[in-house]
Scaffold this motif. Structure first.
Motif, PDB file in Angstrom:
ATOM      1  N   GLN A 199      31.945  33.494   5.352  1.00  0.00           N
ATOM      2  CA  GLN A 199      31.894  34.461   4.254  1.00  0.00           C
ATOM      3  C   GLN A 199      30.466  34.644   3.759  1.00  0.00           C
ATOM      4  OE1 GLN A 199      34.200  36.396   3.478  1.00  0.00           O
ATOM      5  NE2 GLN A 199      35.991  35.445   4.393  1.00  0.00           N
ATOM      6  N   GLU A 200      29.669  33.579   3.785  1.00  0.00           N
ATOM      7  CA  GLU A 200      28.254  33.714   3.429  1.00  0.00           C
ATOM      8  C   GLU A 200      27.546  34.641   4.411  1.00  0.00           C
ATOM      9  OE1 GLU A 200      26.441  32.488   0.982  1.00  0.00           O
ATOM     10  OE2 GLU A 200      27.548  30.822   0.081  1.00  0.00           O
ATOM     11  N   PRO A 207      20.999  29.336   0.654  1.00  0.00           N
ATOM     12  CA  PRO A 207      22.329  28.706   0.498  1.00  0.00           C
ATOM     13  C   PRO A 207      23.136  28.733   1.795  1.00  0.00           C
ATOM     14  CG  PRO A 207      21.847  30.140  -1.361  1.00  0.00           C
ATOM     15  CD  PRO A 207      20.786  30.409  -0.351  1.00  0.00           C
ATOM     16  N   LEU A 208      23.052  29.849   2.528  1.00  0.00           N
ATOM     17  CA  LEU A 208      23.753  29.938   3.806  1.00  0.00           C
ATOM     18  C   LEU A 208      23.223  28.896   4.785  1.00  0.00           C
ATOM     19  CD1 LEU A 208      25.374  31.225   6.135  1.00  0.00           C
ATOM     20  CD2 LEU A 208      23.568  32.948   6.336  1.00  0.00           C
ATOM     21  N   LEU A 209      21.920  28.733   4.856  1.00  0.00           N
ATOM     22  CA  LEU A 209      21.338  27.799   5.811  1.00  0.00           C
ATOM     23  C   LEU A 209      21.734  26.360   5.480  1.00  0.00           C
ATOM     24  CD1 LEU A 209      17.769  29.336   6.259  1.00  0.00           C
ATOM     25  CD2 LEU A 209      19.923  29.936   7.351  1.00  0.00           C
ATOM     26  N   PHE A 253      34.006  41.752  -3.787  1.00  0.00           N
ATOM     27  CA  PHE A 253      34.061  40.868  -4.939  1.00  0.00           C
ATOM     28  C   PHE A 253      33.100  39.702  -4.723  1.00  0.00           C
ATOM     29  CE2 PHE A 253      38.046  42.899  -4.024  1.00  0.00           C
ATOM     30  CZ  PHE A 253      38.501  43.382  -5.241  1.00  0.00           C
ATOM     31  N   ALA A 254      32.665  39.106  -5.821  1.00  0.00           N
ATOM     32  CA  ALA A 254      31.784  37.938  -5.731  1.00  0.00           C
ATOM     33  C   ALA A 254      32.588  36.751  -5.206  1.00  0.00           C
ATOM     34  CB  ALA A 254      31.182  37.616  -7.090  1.00  0.00           C
ATOM     35  N   LEU A 255      32.108  36.130  -4.137  1.00  0.00           N
ATOM     36  CA  LEU A 255      32.836  35.038  -3.519  1.00  0.00           C
ATOM     37  C   LEU A 255      33.047  33.879  -4.489  1.00  0.00           C
ATOM     38  CD1 LEU A 255      34.066  33.638  -1.050  1.00  0.00           C
ATOM     39  CD2 LEU A 255      31.767  32.921  -0.390  1.00  0.00           C
ATOM     40  N   SER A 256      32.051  33.543  -5.283  1.00  0.00           N
ATOM     41  CA  SER A 256      32.201  32.423  -6.216  1.00  0.00           C
ATOM     42  C   SER A 256      33.279  32.711  -7.253  1.00  0.00           C
ATOM     43  CB  SER A 256      30.865  32.134  -6.899  1.00  0.00           C
ATOM     44  OG  SER A 256      30.373  33.292  -7.566  1.00  0.00           O
TER      45      SER A 256
END
Length: 813
Positions: free
Chosen positions: A73-74, A259-261, A47-50
């Motif tokens: 999670q990212e 975004p992860l960084l 599923f999309a995390l957002s």
């Protein structure tokens, strides 16, 4: 959903919300607005995390996702895979730590511009920390597409960074500007055409935090008698100019990771760049337990201590001379991370992705300890077939080699000069690693290898073992307790070797030690079991016994013995310590059996006093009932899931402790944290808490007392914390132990029954009535503990009698 958005599985959703996976399945069935799957399979959708976060907040099931969990999670949902995401994260964390001003400048732009400028900044940091990304020497190439595979993109190609490296930078320090720009507006636009300029320089100067001085010597250097630094081997001879394990990622690769960084940098601001990477790497290793063979942290510390030069013992780490340390099968880098004092670190790992993670891990922890140079030399390749350091002579070799490898190169390496002590048979891959380690040592250098017990006894290796003994290369064989390292059911061995020095007479003996007796289950006066399983090893005791035996080379009955080599050179040359050490009889031998018998008699008397009185039959009572889930929603109790694992600086109540009735697993001295031990914020136990195991569907429940208070709640455990004004803890625990209750609340969808505490039933009663039932349940628990103690002590007495009669120390009358 946006392309490349982070996805999360049902298990990830359960972790976010702090519930079981069954609850997530129920939400999907009962709520029509639950987010629809965006990937995965029918049996394991993602599923999309957002979307999931938004739904959980709307339902009041989530106030805020912890930053640690969101970053993980990212990583787990990264479109290129978790391993590649960790490499990108490690590169960014190096930049965050070494050049914080440059990082802030980069983060002030859009994701596209940040991705375009990152390769240049990352390359400068990687070059300063890990050396230039030179073409690798001829050898087996890494599979295309694997993490760490060299990229050879043309400067004008689509993956080329879009800005040239600015000339004239004297250092790559914390305040140095981003290469190719001086202000954020100078960062090239994502729409700007790729530059035809040269790619990032591979000869960037070292960072300001690690200047080329005695405080940060190059790998392979060592102090001479005057204290000046010199190279033990020329860099080109030792292979340090081969391609580094971490290659600079391209702008196209980095764009999905931006975004992860950003989130990882925010996490690093709170706990440090090194700890942030340790946490994420640990979670990745936890999520893939069968993919990696890990060296536990306490074992790694013990191996590093055994290899410590005698002259350095007792000296502060900062006062020790620089030495070189090699791990030819580096894995996750745990052994090199356990090295204390200044050291030049060398590593080789066959798996390209794992080598990249190891290089980043060592680089990120180097400055955190201030004990090692910030430039570990990590290379990728099959060590036995393509040694990256063919002429390196180090002070120390630490190695946890692969076991039982039939494809180690037996056919093509028959005439290799490393086989000084004999050509290993195809089934003796471990003896090939032993001889490789000796070949990479300077005269008098020490190697410590983790070995399977069969390597000490197999007939196919007896000639090599004999030659190792005759020439004084093998100095000790130490048997570890079962559970010290994977495979956990086997008591592995440590081999300590020293490369013979020409003209020096070899030692005439071999130290044999067996630490199994130090961690074997034994009944203590209080009835608590010691040892038994990997979570129950008393590492401080094992470590002290091993180091004392190694440094003093003295005989300790049942633990260690110094055996003359001439006694070992028989037809089998069997070096298993258990063959030469007589383990002490249970209970302390014949002299201690009287004390064991008295303890058993006292325990049996206590058991008789606690035996429940005859029962009074009664008609089945039909009381109104409720569930634990309803009580939790009403505020009568709260539910918590365990996350802690043993091995940290605080005691942990494990599943094993609950099932056996033992106390919490003791805290251990703080040391290097190994991957696989990274933990979320633990739940600390309070008196009156009720602990229930998740797995097994059994009837074991524990009420926390003063002995357990303050310990962390371990994994696979559920904690119910009742409101004392509404629920009596012993009443709660007693009814939870009902067999039919557990059967109704357990899921049998897999081979192991899984208990959902929310589905357990309780009768509705006034608090005074609860306490009356609770007192009876408390008496039953005391009777149960007395029976357990009697069983343990009785077992000691029985085995001690058998052994005494068999060896003649106990008379038959």
């Amino acid at each position: 959903m946006p392309e490349n958005a982070t996805e999360v599985t049902a298990a990830g959703i359960a972790r976010l919300a702090g519930v079981g996976r069954a609850a997530v399945s129920n939400w999907r069935r009962r709520h029509a607005d639950f987010p629809q799957p965006v990937g995965g399979s029918a049996t394991s959708p993602s599923f999309a995390l957002s979307d999931v976060e938004r739904w959980l907040r709307d339902q009041g099931k989530l106030a805020e996702v912890p930053l640690r969990e969101r970053v993980w999670q990212e990583v787990a949902g990264h479109p290129a895979g978790a391993a590649q995401a960790l490499v990108h994260t490690g590169c960014a964390l190096l930049l965050v730590r070494d050049r914080p001003t440059a990082w802030l400048e980069l983060t002030g732009t859009s994701d596209e511009r940040m991705a375009q400028a990152l390769p240049y900044a990352v390359d400068h940091v990687l070059t300063a920390r890990l050396g230039p990304d030179a073409p690798s020497a001829p050898g087996p190439a890494a599979p295309p597409g694997t993490v760490g595979t060299p990229r050879t993109a043309d400067a004008s190609g689509p993956d080329a960074p879009s800005a040239p490296v600015a000339s004239g930078h004297a250092a790559v320090g914390p305040d140095a500007p981003v290469p190719g720009s001086t202000v954020p507006s100078a960062i090239p636009s994502a729409s700007a055409p790729p530059s035809a300029s040269a790619p990032p320089s591979a000869s960037a100067p070292p960072s300001a935090s690690a200047p080329p001085s005695a405080s940060a010597p190059a790998p392979g250097s060592a102090p001479d008698a005057s204290g000046a630094l010199h190279h033990a081997n020329p860099p080109e001879a030792s292979g340090v100019h081969r391609a580094r394990a971490v290659h600079t990622p391209t702008a196209r690769d980095l764009l999905p990771s931006v975004p992860l960084l950003r989130a990882a940098a925010e996490l690093a601001a709170g706990i440090g760049a090194g700890q942030a990477f340790e946490f994420l790497l640990g979670r990745h290793l936890d999520a893939n337990p069968r993919q990696y063979t890990l060296t536990p942290p306490h074992l790694a510390e013990l191996m590093a201590d055994l290899a410590e030069p005698p002259a350095d013992e007792g000296r502060p780490a900062s006062a020790r001379p620089l030495r070189s340390v090699l791990d030819p099968a580096a894995g996750t880098g745990s052994l090199l991370r356990a090295v204390t004092g200044p050291a030049a670190l060398y590593a080789q790992e066959a798996d390209a992705g794992l080598a990249a993670l190891t290089a980043l891990r060592l680089a990120l922890c180097a400055d955190a300890t201030r004990d090692a140079p910030a430039s570990p030399a990590v290379r990728t390749g099959d060590t036995l077939r393509a040694d990256a350091f063919p002429r390196l002579a180090t002070d120390t070799v630490l190695c946890h080699p692969p076991f039982n490898d039939r494809n180690w190169g037996h056919d093509e390496l028959a005439y290799d000069p490393r086989w000084e002590y004999g050509f290993p048979a195809r089934v003796e891959s471990e003896l090939a690693w032993v001889q490789h380690a000796l070949a990479r040592l300077r005269d008098g250098g020490t190697a410590v290898l983790l070995m399977p017990p069969a390597a000490a006894s197999r007939r196919s290796g007896r000639r090599i073992r004999a030659d190792l003994l005759r020439r004084g290369a093998l100095r000790a064989v130490i048997a570890l307790p079962a559970g010290a390292a994977p495979p956990y059911g086997i008591p592995l061995h440590l081999w300590v070797l020293r490369r013979p020095t020409p003209g020096v007479r070899p030692g005439p003996d071999l130290l044999l030690a067996d630490t199994a007796a130090l961690a074997a289950p034994a009944a203590e006066p209080g009835g608590k079991a010691a040892g038994g399983g990997r979570d129950r090893i008393d590492w401080p005791v094992v470590r002290a016994a091993v180091l004392d035996a190694w440094r003093d080379r003295t005989d300790l009955p049942g633990v260690s013995r110094v055996v003359p080599v001439v006694e070992l050179l028989d037809d089998d040359v069997d070096l298993a310590p258990a063959r030469y050490l007589h383990r002490p009889a249970p209970g302390g031998g014949a002299a201690g059996l009287g004390e064991v018998r008295e303890r058993l008699a006292e325990t049996l008397r206590l058991t008789a006093r606690l035996t429940p009185p005859p029962v009074a039959p009664a008609a089945p009572a039909h009381r109104p009932r409720t569930t634990v889930g309803e009580l939790a929603r009403g505020g009568a109790l709260s539910l918590h899931a365990g996350t802690a694992a043993p091995g940290g600086p605080a005691p942990v109540l494990t599943e094993h402790d609950v099932l056996t009735g033992a106390g919490p697993t003791a805290a251990t001295p703080t040391g290097p944290e190994a991957p696989g031990t990274a933990q979320d914020e633990p739940v600390l136990l309070q008196p009156g808490d009720v602990v229930v195991p998740v797995l097994g569907g059994g009837t074991v429940v524990r009420v926390v007392g003063e002995r357990d208070a303050g310990a962390a709640l371990g994994r696979n455990l559920q904690l119910l914390r009742p409101d004392p004004a509404a629920l009596d803890p012993w009443f709660l625990a007693g009814f939870l132990r009902g067999t039919s209750n557990n059967r109704q609340a357990s899921s049998y969808a897999s081979t192991a029954a899984r208990l959902d505490a929310r589905r357990l039933h309780l009768p509705r009663m006034p608090l005074a009535e609860q306490r009356r039932f609770g007192e009876r349940f408390r008496e039953l628990a005391a009777f149960e503990e007395a029976l357990r103690s009697a069983e343990r002590i009785g077992g000691l007495l029985i085995q001690g009698m058998y052994d005494g009669l068999a060896d003649g120390t106990v008379a038959p009358t």
